[in-house]
Design an enzyme around this catalytic site. Structure first.
Site, PDB file in Angstrom:
ATOM      1  N   ASP A  96      14.879   0.782   6.349  1.00  0.00           N
ATOM      2  CA  ASP A  96      13.606   0.989   5.671  1.00  0.00           C
ATOM      3  C   ASP A  96      13.361   2.501   5.579  1.00  0.00           C
ATOM      4  O   ASP A  96      13.861   3.258   6.410  1.00  0.00           O
ATOM      5  CB  ASP A  96      12.507   0.324   6.513  1.00  0.00           C
ATOM      6  CG  ASP A  96      11.276   0.000   5.701  1.00  0.00           C
ATOM      7  OD1 ASP A  96      11.284   0.235   4.479  1.00  0.00           O
ATOM      8  OD2 ASP A  96      10.311  -0.500   6.301  1.00  0.00           O
ATOM      9  N   ARG A 204       1.383  -8.447  -0.555  1.00  0.00           N
ATOM     10  CA  ARG A 204       0.928  -8.170   0.817  1.00  0.00           C
ATOM     11  C   ARG A 204      -0.591  -8.036   0.830  1.00  0.00           C
ATOM     12  O   ARG A 204      -1.268  -8.523   1.739  1.00  0.00           O
ATOM     13  CB  ARG A 204       1.573  -6.888   1.344  1.00  0.00           C
ATOM     14  CG  ARG A 204       1.109  -6.518   2.750  1.00  0.00           C
ATOM     15  CD  ARG A 204       1.644  -5.170   3.169  1.00  0.00           C
ATOM     16  NE  ARG A 204       3.086  -5.198   3.342  1.00  0.00           N
ATOM     17  CZ  ARG A 204       3.858  -4.114   3.351  1.00  0.00           C
ATOM     18  NH1 ARG A 204       3.316  -2.916   3.172  1.00  0.00           N
ATOM     19  NH2 ARG A 204       5.153  -4.220   3.515  1.00  0.00           N
TER      20      ARG A 204
END
Ligand code: ADE
Length: 323
Positions: A96, A204
């Protein structure tokens, strides 16, 4: 259910990003048929759109193990060599924020990605010696909000590159309905659509807002969510009709009031708003750019007439010069 239980676990459950998902599904299926590993893949796009989720699905569909790490966490070459040397054939290494890798660590990845080996120097001075360590063939998946910040040699080593874009209101309505069902929350279609249309194109955010609306419905109403309850709850949360939250509005108001609509440099804006530059650039600006509320010009950020109007600031034609 915990935070992660809303994530789809299979491609078949995944809503939206159709083109991306179709392409990956073909690559995954082809690699599996050949008994090969999946090529290295890079995902870029704003936060919250599914970069991590899709990577987890890939590992599950490939029937391999995913190791999750991040650019800032891999401080020294030994960190990445340690992980890579423990991987089994076909395992996925997910990095990430890959744009935040140190240069030294990044250099190790070149040979690891290309030739499945790392050369590292053990010892120092006259006793230093190069150890050539072969690795199992693996898949690197990189994730970044900024594809432009990857060095070309790293970027070129990803055979698969995907951009994730904002979801439509229809797709997000579907996400909200699915999540409500997993959470055993009662919501009707208009209620789901209100949440979806105020989620800034981001699943999200849609799932977070669904939880806030659920809480409100539970405490202030009878637990059932319709469009009216959803709108009330989101108003309480400081989320407006377009889905802009307090930070989005703070950004616009700062640009409008402190800088007369701009142009203003990002460092000056961040200082005035008392926020991190990176948060403004990665989280706030992409959506404001997408809906045409701000522009990035060589002189700095500018609010458009629509952006100014949204926060009730007077705007004149000059603010839109060059639009
Ligand atoms: N939850 C979060 N993102 C999702 C997606 N793309 N599809 C289904 N459920 C989700």
């Amino acid at each position: 259910p915990g935070v992660n239980d809303l994530r789809p676990r299979r491609f078949a459950e995944y809503i939206g990003q159709r083109q991306v998902v179709n392409s990956i599904q073909i690559a995954v299926e082809a690699a599996k048929q050949r008994g090969d590993t999946l090529d290295h893949a890079l995902f870029h796009g704003p936060p919250g759109l599914g970069k991590t989720t899709i990577s987890q699905i890939i590992a599950r569909e490939m029937e391999t193990t995913l190791v999750h790490t991040s650019g800032p966490a891999l401080e020294r070459p030994a960190d990445v060599v340690g992980i890579l040397s423990n991987q089994k054939h076909g395992d996925v290494l997910f990095i990430d924020e890959i744009h935040r890798l140190s240069h030294a660590v990044e250099e190790y990845l070149y040979s690891a990605m290309e030739d499945y080996r790392v050369d590292f120097i053990a010892g120092a001075g006259a006793f230093a010696k190069t150890i050539n360590l072969p690795l199992q063939k693996f898949t690197l998946i990189g994730s970044t909000t900024r594809a432009g910040m990857l060095s070309p040699p790293l970027r070129e080593r990803f055979a698969l590159t995907y951009h994730l874009d904002y979801y439509s209101v229809g797709e997000l309505t579907h996400v909200v309905t699915r999540s409500a069902s997993i959470l055993s929350v009662s919501i009707d279609q208009p209620g789901a659509k209100v949440i979806a249309s105020r989620s800034r194109g981001t699943p999200r955010i849609a799932n977070n807002l669904l939880r806030r609306v659920r809480d409100y419905a539970q405490v202030r109403r009878e637990g059932e969510i319709d469009d009216e309850v959803a709108a009330e709850a989101l108003h309480v949360e400081g989320v407006d009709e377009l889905g802009l939250d307090r930070l989005d509005r703070l950004y616009l108001e700062t640009l409008a009031r402190n800088y007369g609509g701009g142009p203003a440099g990002i460092n000056a804006l961040a200082a005035s708003a008392n926020e991190e530059v990176q948060t403004l650039e990665d989280v706030v600006e992409p959506f404001l750019l997408k809906i045409g509320f701000i522009m990035r010009t060589p002189q700095g950020r500018r609010a458009t007439t629509r952006g100014m109007t949204h926060v009730g600031a007077p705007s004149d034609a000059a603010a839109d010069a060059g639009q």
